[in-house]
Motif scaffolding. Structure first.
Motif, PDB file in Angstrom:
ATOM      1  N   ALA A 123       0.783  -1.318  -0.056  1.00 46.94           N
ATOM      2  CA  ALA A 123      -0.013   0.000   0.119  1.00 46.94           C
ATOM      3  C   ALA A 123       0.925   1.331  -0.086  1.00 46.94           C
ATOM      4  N   GLY A 124       1.769   1.272   1.015  1.00 48.08           N
ATOM      5  CA  GLY A 124       2.680   2.571   0.832  1.00 48.08           C
ATOM      6  C   GLY A 124       3.565   2.662  -0.390  1.00 48.08           C
ATOM      7  N   GLY A 125       4.193   1.695  -0.844  1.00 49.78           N
ATOM      8  CA  GLY A 125       4.886   1.682  -1.919  1.00 49.78           C
ATOM      9  C   GLY A 125       3.979   2.306  -3.221  1.00 49.78           C
ATOM     10  N   THR A 126       2.781   1.530  -3.323  1.00 53.95           N
ATOM     11  CA  THR A 126       1.790   1.978  -4.437  1.00 53.95           C
ATOM     12  C   THR A 126       1.462   3.456  -4.047  1.00 53.95           C
ATOM     13  N   LEU A 127       1.342   4.004  -3.086  1.00 52.63           N
ATOM     14  CA  LEU A 127       0.919   5.269  -2.985  1.00 52.63           C
ATOM     15  C   LEU A 127       2.152   6.033  -3.228  1.00 52.63           C
ATOM     16  N   GLY A 128       3.286   5.571  -2.941  1.00 50.64           N
ATOM     17  CA  GLY A 128       4.373   6.906  -3.285  1.00 50.64           C
ATOM     18  C   GLY A 128       4.956   6.760  -4.468  1.00 50.64           C
ATOM     19  N   THR A 129       4.825   5.483  -5.223  1.00 51.62           N
ATOM     20  CA  THR A 129       5.617   5.141  -6.530  1.00 51.62           C
ATOM     21  C   THR A 129       5.341   6.332  -7.515  1.00 51.62           C
ATOM     22  N   PRO A 130       4.219   6.917  -7.801  1.00 51.20           N
ATOM     23  CA  PRO A 130       4.043   7.905  -8.808  1.00 51.20           C
ATOM     24  C   PRO A 130       4.539   9.134  -8.341  1.00 51.20           C
ATOM     25  N   LEU A 131       4.976   9.332  -7.035  1.00 50.67           N
ATOM     26  CA  LEU A 131       5.344  10.687  -6.639  1.00 50.67           C
ATOM     27  C   LEU A 131       6.758  10.966  -6.573  1.00 50.67           C
ATOM     28  N   GLU A 132       7.535   9.631  -6.669  1.00 47.50           N
ATOM     29  CA  GLU A 132       8.955   9.966  -6.528  1.00 47.50           C
ATOM     30  C   GLU A 132       9.861  10.735  -7.336  1.00 47.50           C
ATOM     31  N   LYS A 133      10.613  11.625  -6.786  1.00 44.72           N
ATOM     32  CA  LYS A 133      11.549  12.524  -7.541  1.00 44.72           C
ATOM     33  C   LYS A 133      13.031  12.057  -7.403  1.00 44.72           C
ATOM     34  N   THR A 134      13.555  12.648  -8.399  1.00 47.52           N
ATOM     35  CA  THR A 134      15.132  12.573  -8.428  1.00 47.52           C
ATOM     36  C   THR A 134      15.649  13.537  -7.390  1.00 47.52           C
ATOM     37  N   PHE A 135      15.153  14.717  -7.423  1.00 45.27           N
ATOM     38  CA  PHE A 135      15.836  15.677  -6.491  1.00 45.27           C
ATOM     39  C   PHE A 135      14.782  16.208  -5.558  1.00 45.27           C
ATOM     40  N   GLY A 136      15.060  16.654  -4.256  1.00 41.01           N
ATOM     41  CA  GLY A 136      14.000  16.908  -3.118  1.00 41.01           C
ATOM     42  C   GLY A 136      13.657  18.056  -3.499  1.00 41.01           C
ATOM     43  N   GLU A 137      12.164  18.257  -3.022  1.00 37.25           N
ATOM     44  CA  GLU A 137      11.486  19.302  -3.277  1.00 37.25           C
ATOM     45  C   GLU A 137      11.324  20.296  -1.786  1.00 37.25           C
ATOM     46  N   PRO A 138      11.293  21.509  -1.850  1.00 36.94           N
ATOM     47  CA  PRO A 138      11.095  22.362  -0.603  1.00 36.94           C
ATOM     48  C   PRO A 138       9.896  22.251   0.137  1.00 36.94           C
ATOM     49  N   GLU A 139       8.625  21.984  -0.529  1.00 40.01           N
ATOM     50  CA  GLU A 139       7.369  22.012  -0.124  1.00 40.01           C
ATOM     51  C   GLU A 139       6.889  20.494  -0.118  1.00 40.01           C
ATOM     52  N   PRO A 140       6.071  20.161   0.738  1.00 40.52           N
ATOM     53  CA  PRO A 140       5.431  18.764   1.039  1.00 40.52           C
ATOM     54  C   PRO A 140       4.349  18.815  -0.154  1.00 40.52           C
ATOM     55  N   PHE A 141       3.846  17.387  -0.424  1.00 35.45           N
ATOM     56  CA  PHE A 141       2.873  17.228  -1.452  1.00 35.45           C
ATOM     57  C   PHE A 141       1.448  17.192  -0.231  1.00 35.45           C
ATOM     58  N   ASP A 142       0.239  17.200  -1.060  1.00 34.43           N
ATOM     59  CA  ASP A 142      -0.959  17.087  -0.506  1.00 34.43           C
ATOM     60  C   ASP A 142      -1.790  15.947  -1.128  1.00 34.43           C
ATOM     61  N   VAL A 143      -1.495  14.780  -1.003  1.00 36.70           N
ATOM     62  CA  VAL A 143      -2.075  13.598  -1.588  1.00 36.70           C
ATOM     63  C   VAL A 143      -2.395  12.828  -0.607  1.00 36.70           C
ATOM     64  N   TRP A 144      -3.869  12.224  -0.674  1.00 38.65           N
ATOM     65  CA  TRP A 144      -4.306  11.655   0.438  1.00 38.65           C
ATOM     66  C   TRP A 144      -5.150  10.241  -0.076  1.00 38.65           C
TER      67      TRP A 144
END
Length: 666
Positions: free
Chosen positions: A38-59
């Motif tokens: 579940a956690g991997g499926t939630l996060g896979t489409p959002l993975e980035k190469t470089f970190g970003e300063p602001e958080p996501f808003d995905v629920w």
């Protein structure tokens, strides 16, 4: 629940119990993998190469596999190979065994995976295979592989940590990532018998060095939580405490996992808060999913998050991302029920082998025994350059001291350790054999005390470039007197790449674009490419001990620098060539322009490279020239540039057979 302290516990400790044969164990192991999915499926489409300063808003899941089900992920796939290894090799599994499973079963070469696999193909063994030439050894490749070890050693984190360490050093030795995997496996193993989340973090921290970045990131979350700050403020604390631009940097992601554990109000809220922190979202999401899945068990996970995934196991085997997992005599499980059943079988063997399982199939452990002990800490702190070779008579350790790479006309120091487990001293003659044309150091005779150890120092004279290859295979032969012969152990020295530099050439007020377009003397061909006077300008010969070009002493100010090296191909072939520089760069192969990147950007030197500084290239049989032009302004940080060559296909396999250790005229 019993009240007597188990062996090794402290008087008054509560004794915690887990019945390996009972339904609770099955429920928690099943929950572990459902949660990870579940956690991997939630996060896979959002993975980035470089970190970003602001958080996501995905629920909610941004993407589900067509027809339902989880998304294939290396977080799970490699652990299926580890299950096979446990079943086929047995409970005394070592990093050396796991290295062979890497080569047999893992097709992709993301970041540290590809670099460490190239080291294995050069002949290096763990841990040096995970330490040498590995820019990514502080990244998330191994913390994501902890669950299998926790599930086969539930309620026994000291046992689980031993396996996790053997796993981690294959591709991350000497890096923060090792600590990340140890933290994860300790939390997950303890979660089978401990439900207090803060206590789980404390247990995990005992497996991590106090002065590590991993500990600093996790403690930043604890402090924010204690101060009553919200999860976004805790996220900022992590980024302030352990800043890094790479999204896969392990300490940051470990901190984000702890945010999900401490701030998550329920399973969905926990995995979403971790994933919304960003960075390596598939890995951190999968890890927090595992934490919470073990705590809740399958029966306690909300149907909303689990039902869309089903219980089938999705992999990337169809295109070769993983290989030979479903064929042969021992195919991987097809679904989670089979996975849990096989894990239970292996857990019996693992726990019994390590004396952690009672005759009635119950693990009984005190709270104290969940924390790291001196043995675990000593293993954790082992040298990443020391390769150990156990033997019935004298155990042999080969310590590369710093790096296995050697430059021509230098002397390389190697230290070997001989350990005698027997009750009497053993006299042994030791010798180092070297490749043809090299001069071997003199043999040494030594007495190794009973149940003691002795160190021997060797100084190996490295010949000129004409006799230096990519992989130079030496051996340490130990002949114990009056005992059976024991096999020689490998000592592999990696030949440094031969390069020449010309410059720096002055900027004279010109812009980066103008400098890239200005042909300085090295761009003028004055002879055949395979001759030392093939290009204009003055040249200095250097050696690159890894993929990084040695620029510190030759390009410490603004200007233009040229780097020339040669690639010897036994036959014509297409390769993928990446030149990852943090400054403007242009490069050519055999006078053909390959790419130009006019930008300043932090490096991330994997085999895939950047779109503007990597390309498919045809190498002809024999010698091929690579000419690199680097441009730097006065305000730029220290110049960095890595050259990486891999296969010209989706796999990006390293190419250790391509010679780079000498010039054509050597």
């Amino acid at each position: 629940m019993q009240t007597r302290p188990p062996s090794g516990g402290v008087e008054g400790d509560t004794v915690l119990e887990l019945d390996i044969e009972g339904p609770l164990f099955y429920d928690k192991v099943y929950g572990c993998w459902l949660g990870k999915n579940a956690g991997g499926t939630l996060g896979t489409p959002l993975e980035k190469t470089f970190g970003e300063p602001e958080p996501f808003d995905v629920w909610w899941y941004p993407k589900l596999a067509e027809g339902g089900g989880g998304l294939p992920n290396d977080d799970l796939e490699i652990q299926l190979a580890w299950l096979k290894a446990l079943e086929e090799v047995g409970p005394h599994l070592s990093a050396r065994d796991l290295a062979r499973y890497w080569l047999d079963h893992v097709g992709y070469n993301f970041d540290e995976y590809g670099l460490s696999k190239t080291n294995l193909r050069l002949g290096l063994e763990p841990p040096i295979s995970g330490h040498y030439n590995n820019w990514f050894k502080d990244c998330m490749g191994c913390p994501i592989r902890s669950e299998i070890w926790a599930c086969v050693a539930p309620a026994a984190p000291r046992v689980a940590a031993r396996y996790a360490y053997q796993d981690a050093i294959c591709d991350h030795a000497g890096g923060e990532s090792v600590y990340g995997e140890l933290f994860n496996v300790a939390v997950e193993s303890a979660a089978f018998v401990v439900s207090d989340r803060r206590a789980l973090v404390d247990i995990g921290l005992s497996y991590v060095p106090d002065d590590s970045k991993t500990a600093a990131a996790i403690r930043a979350v604890l402090a924010a939580h204690d101060e009553g700050l919200d999860w976004k403020a805790a996220r900022r604390r992590v980024l302030e405490t352990t800043p890094h631009y790479n999204a896969q940097y392990s300490p940051i992601n470990l901190g984000f996992q702890v945010i999900g554990l401490l701030y998550g109000e329920d399973f969905g809220d926990g995995i979403c808060k971790t994933v919304n922190c960003g960075y390596d979202t598939d890995s951190s999401g999968a890890a927090i999913g595992s934490y919470l899945g073990i705590l809740a068990g399958r029966s306690g996970l909300p149907a909303k998050w689990i039902e869309p995934l089903g219980d089938t196991i999705a992999t990337n085997e169809s295109w070769g991302g993983v290989r030979h997992l479903s064929d042969g005599d021992n195919p991987i499980p097809a679904n989670l029920d089979e996975l849990v059943t096989r894990i239970r079988r292996v857990a019996r063997t693992v726990l019994s082998t390590h004396g952690a399982l009672d005759a009635d199939g119950v693990v009984r452990v005190s709270e104290t025994d969940l924390y790291a002990d001196d043995e675990v800490r000593a293993l954790r702190d082992s040298s990443p350059t020391l390769v150990s070779f156990p033997s019935p008579d004298l155990h042999v350790g080969v310590d590369y001291v710093d790096t296995p790479a050697v430059a021509p006309d230098t002397t390389k120091t190697i230290v070997t350790t001989l350990t005698n487990p027997h009750p009497d001293p053993i006299v042994a003659t030791c010798a180092v054999t070297v490749p043809t044309g090299w001069e071997a150091p003199a043999a040494q005779e030594v007495e190794v005390p009973a149940r003691g150890r002795t160190e021997l120092t060797w100084r190996i004279d490295i010949p000129g470039r004409a006799l230096l290859h990519n992989s130079n295979r030496c051996f340490v032969a130990v002949s114990p007197r009056g005992r059976p012969a024991q096999p020689a152990v490998p000592l592999v020295l990696v030949g440094a790449a031969a390069i020449r530099v010309s410059g720096p050439y002055d900027r004279n007020g010109r812009s980066d674009t103008e400098l890239l377009d200005t042909a300085f003397p090295p761009e003028q061909r004055t002879g055949a490419l395979e001759e030392p006077d093939s290009r204009g300008g003055e040249w200095r010969e250097l050696s690159a001990h890894d993929n990084a070009l040695p620029l510190d002493e030759v390009f410490d100010g603004p200007g233009v620098l040229y780097v020339q090296s040669f690639i010897h191909a036994p036959e014509a072939q297409r390769v993928w060539l990446a030149v990852d520089a943090n400054c403007p760069v242009r490069f050519w192969v055999n006078d053909d322009h390959v790419a130009t990147a006019e930008r300043y950007q932090p490096i991330r030197p994997n085999y895939g490279g950047r779109a503007d500084s990597a390309s498919s290239v045809t190498l002809r049989a024999g010698w091929n020239e690579l000419l690199v032009k680097l441009v730097r302004n006065a305000d730029a940080p220290a110049a960095q540039c890595h050259v990486l060559i891999s296969s010209d296909d989706r796999f990006r396999d390293g190419q250790p057979h391509l010679g780079r250790t000498r010039f054509p005229w050597d």
